[in-house]
Design a protein around this motif. Structure first.
Motif, short mmCIF file in Angstrom:
data_model
loop_
_atom_site.label_atom_id
_atom_site.label_comp_id
_atom_site.label_asym_id
_atom_site.label_seq_id
_atom_site.Cartn_x
_atom_site.Cartn_y
_atom_site.Cartn_z
N VAL A 42 0.04 -6.54 3.91
CA VAL A 42 -1.27 -6.43 3.79
C VAL A 42 -2.45 -6.69 2.85
N ASP A 43 -1.75 -7.62 2.43
CA ASP A 43 -2.58 -8.33 1.16
C ASP A 43 -4.29 -9.15 1.80
N GLY A 44 -5.10 -8.34 1.19
CA GLY A 44 -6.56 -8.94 1.90
C GLY A 44 -6.92 -8.63 2.89
N ILE B 51 14.44 -3.22 -5.24
CA ILE B 51 14.33 -4.54 -5.67
C ILE B 51 14.81 -4.45 -6.89
N SER C 265 10.74 -14.49 -4.13
CA SER C 265 9.44 -13.71 -4.25
C SER C 265 9.25 -12.89 -2.98
N VAL C 266 7.77 -11.87 -3.85
CA VAL C 266 7.40 -11.09 -2.68
C VAL C 266 6.37 -11.49 -2.07
N ILE C 267 6.38 -11.45 -0.28
CA ILE C 267 4.96 -11.49 0.38
C ILE C 267 4.59 -10.12 0.25
N VAL C 268 3.06 -9.95 0.24
CA VAL C 268 3.22 -8.70 0.37
C VAL C 268 1.69 -8.94 2.10
N LEU D 222 0.97 -1.44 -0.29
CA LEU D 222 0.41 -0.08 0.34
C LEU D 222 1.27 1.38 -0.19
N GLN E 210 1.65 -18.41 4.16
CA GLN E 210 1.51 -18.65 2.88
C GLN E 210 2.80 -18.69 2.21
N GLY E 211 3.32 -17.14 1.87
CA GLY E 211 4.24 -16.76 1.72
C GLY E 211 5.68 -17.54 1.60
N ALA F 141 5.30 -20.97 0.11
CA ALA F 141 5.32 -21.26 -1.30
C ALA F 141 6.96 -21.48 -1.35
#
Ligand SMILES: [Zn+2]
Lengths: 414, 301
Positions: free
Chosen positions: B106-108, B93, B101-104, B83, B148-149, B152
């Motif tokens: 705040v998603d959701g 980056i 991989s990128v974990i965001v 955000l 989750q990230g 993965a």
């Protein structure tokens, strides 16, 4: 608002271009892909070229080489853009004046995206007059023009230039000398001359905006060259550099001299500051450059060049890239993170560094994925790809193209 | 600037016998200290984690260094808030050549619109409030995204990450109950406070508090004289009891507002960074407890 807001998806569009964020896209942004095409926005770069012989600044659209205006001034100028790119300062020291040009390109920052607006470039009525105005330095939203002929500094903000009856404040810093003044919050870092104004400058000190000295002079013999990166200023000295770091709260900036004498023969006299990362690139003598990382235990990394340097520039977007042109006509891509030249290509005929520093030689400007290089002898701007260092096209320019500034970028349009 | 060395975390929430060998550990870089703690909790012994923006540092104003880029280029996973909180991250980056991989985090979450203050014309920062971690409900989503990230990126560790996340979620639930208790005694007419910047909107929404601030959502924006004057009028008109300093912002403006209005300075809240290890907000949950306890102490009649 919901996650499908166009402003948020513009962010994702930008992010996707980095090619590295597949993880992010897999974590919930994939649904927004449909919006991206609508949100590409506009990319526009405009070049401003100072002529070596004629008293003009020419504006040229990078995209198609179209004429975007010719501005008659009193003298061959040194060109300095404002941090925003909205204004260009055409410094004409011997004519005692600085002309201001509205570049016609403006960005409005909205945090997660920026809007771009493109209008005609225009010579502004505002001028900064004095005896021998020289260095233009912007910091903390203030622009400072040092007058070598009087030792005075003229201070104003970019917005002041377009207000009715522009009458900027001038403060004295001491004797006349080839000096500089860097605004930092409520203070200025200024050069301090030797008793004999023709002798090398002896150091730097902090003054307040009334011109009162704050603290002691920090040695910086022959101070020349400065740049800003992430609110830190660096200055070149004959025996090292001085870093000026903002003080906490209302405290004055802190000046620190770091010696370069262990690096061997050479010194820093020209500096550029990183935009997306905090570092500086300086020359180190005539035939080397140095990457400077403030705060690091090992702040200097000297990179030798094959021949003497003609000009160099940092890439404001691809922060790891710097471009260096040497007198053999070769353009070098320096990886700032590795401290290595990773690619070189011949882009102009040789331009010897023998002779006067102000003889007509190429200068560089970075415009998105392109490096625009003036080639004064050929009467051209050469447009070089940042990815391959290959020439993409040339733009013929009247007269003797010399100093060059690129402004522009990408943004949304409303 | 001691963010250069990766810390081998010794958090042992779940001491399973089949721990990954050292060379198999995921290398994770987090953008700021709050995420660093959450990621440490979920990653446990399977990861090496380092933060770019340290304790008590302001992520809005952060300027990454070449050393940061080099640490990213060696990392497997980057965890960001999102955000627009880390406006400098995309370019970092890109400069680093990071290919993981990128974990965001705040998603959701249910995003808050930017709280508009009267007279806030010309404010030009993001349209969404990025300070999601200031509510424990959002923290649950952060933790789920992180688990989750990490899974993965390291499927062999999925069970460990899930177990660590469950244990941490239980701590979050326990903290939630504590915060409710702390605020129970604050009357409805003493629930408006002032901080430096708009960092506490999610906390306010969660617990029925109203936060006003002279700066906007980002500490990068300068409070205008008109904004400050409007705020002072409002503090007087609404008889606002307390103002609070923040660990990441210059305290002078809030001190000045307190002096002009006679409002009490209720203490220091931890907004966008944890405290150092010896401070009162060394972990995310300690930060939430400290902030709510500080608010409650100042607001209780
Ligand atoms: Zn914030």
């Amino acid at each position: 608002m919901t996650h499908t807001s166009p402003k948020r998806s513009l962010l994702w569009a930008t992010v996707a271009l980095t090619g590295a964020l597949t993880g992010a896209l897999a974590m919930g942004a994939a649904a927004q892909e449909n919006d991206q095409e609508d949100e590409v926005g506009l990319t526009h770069y405009r070049l401003f070229v100072g002529d070596h012989a004629d008293n003009v600044v020419r504006a040229i659209e990078l995209e198609d080489g179209a004429d975007a205006g010719t501005f008659e001034i009193a003298q061959t100028p040194a060109l300095t853009p404002s941090d925003s790119g909205r204004t260009l300062f055409a410094v004409q020291g011997d004519a005692g004046t600085v002309a201001t040009i509205d570049t016609g390109i403006a960005f409005e920052d909205h945090g997660d995206h920026a809007d771009i607006s493109v209008t005609d470039a225009a010579l502004l009525p505002a001028t900064i007059d004095g005896t021998t105005p020289a260095h233009v330095i912007e910091g903390s939203g203030t622009i400072a023009i040092f007058d070598d002929g009087s030792g005075d500094v003229t201070l104003f903000s970019e917005g002041d230039l377009t207000t009715e009856g522009f009458a900027p404040a001038t403060i004295p810093t001491g004797a006349a000398h080839h000096g500089l003044a860097a605004p930092m919050g409520d203070y200025l870092v200024v050069s301090v001359p030797a008793e004999d104004p023709e002798a090398p400058r002896v150091g730097l000190r902090v003054i307040d905006t009334a011109g009162n000295a704050v603290g002691e002079v920090v040695d910086c013999p022959g101070v020349h060259g400065q740049a800003q990166s992430a609110r830190v200023f660096a200055f070149g000295c004959q025996d090292g550099i001085v870093l000026a770091t903002p003080g906490a709260g209302a405290e004055p900036p802190v000046l620190e001299h770091i010696s370069t004498t262990d690096l061997g023969e050479g010194n820093v006299s020209t500096l550029k500051g990183g935009k997306a990362m905090q570092f500086f690139l300086g020359n180190f003598g005539a035939d080397a450059v140095v990457v400077i990382e403030p705060g690091s235990d090992d702040p200097f990394n000297v990179i030798p060049l094959p021949t003497r340097r003609v000009d160099f520039a940092l890439d404001p977007a691809k922060a790891q890239n710097a471009y260096i042109l040497t007198e053999d006509g070769q353009l070098h891509l320096l990886d700032v993170l590795k401290g290595e030249i990773i690619q070189s290509a011949r882009v102009t005929a040789p331009y010897s560094m023998d002779g006067e520093w102000r003889d007509p030689r190429p200068r560089l400007a970075v415009a998105g994925d392109h490096i625009a290089i003036t080639d004064p002898n050929a009467g051209l701007i050469r447009v070089i790809s940042t990815a391959t260092l290959e020439e993409e096209r040339t733009i013929p320019v009247a007269g003797t193209p010399y100093t060059i500034v690129a402004v522009g970028g990408s943004g949304a349009t409303d | 600037m001691n963010r250069r060395n990766f810390l081998a975390l010794t958090t042992a929430l779940v001491a399973l016998p089949h721990l990954a060998l050292a060379q198999d550990r995921l290398t994770v870089v987090t953008s700021f200290s709050v995420l660093n703690d959450m990621v440490s909790q979920v990653g446990g012994d399977r990861i090496d984690v380092a933060t770019l923006v340290d304790a008590d540092e302001d992520a809005h104003m952060y300027q990454p260094t070449p050393a940061d880029a080099r640490s990213l280029s060696d990392a497997n996973v980057v965890v960001v808030n999102g955000l627009g909180f880390e406006g400098w991250m995309d370019r970092l980056i890109e400069a680093s050549g990071f290919a993981g991989s990128v974990i965001v985090a705040v998603d959701g979450i249910a995003t808050r619109d930017m709280p508009e203050m009267e007279g806030h014309a010309g404010h030009d920062h993001g349209a969404f409030d990025p300070h999601g971690w200031q509510s424990l409900a959002n923290a649950r989503i952060y933790v789920a995204n992180i688990a989750q990230g990490l899974s993965a990126a390291d499927p062999a560790g999925a069970e460990v990450y899930a177990a660590n996340a469950d244990a941490y979620l239980a701590q979050i639930d326990a903290t939630e109950a504590e915060l409710q208790d702390l605020l129970a005694e604050v009357p409805q007419d003493r629930r408006t406070v002032v901080t430096s910047h708009d960092a506490f909107g999610y906390l306010g929404d969660a617990y029925g508090l109203t936060f006003l601030a002279p700066q906007g959502l980002s500490t990068e924006s300068e409070a205008s004289a008109a904004d400050v004057a409007t705020l002072i009028t409002q503090i007087r008109a609404e008889d606002i009891a307390a103002v609070f300093l923040e660990n990441v912002t210059d305290s002078r403006l809030v001190q000045q507002i307190a002096a002009e209005t006679g409002a009490t300075v209720g203490g220091t809240l931890y907004s966008d960074a944890l405290s150092g290890p010896d401070g009162p907000a060394a972990t995310y949950l300690e930060m939430m407890r400290h902030n709510v306890a500080t608010l409650a102490a100042a607001l209780k009649p």
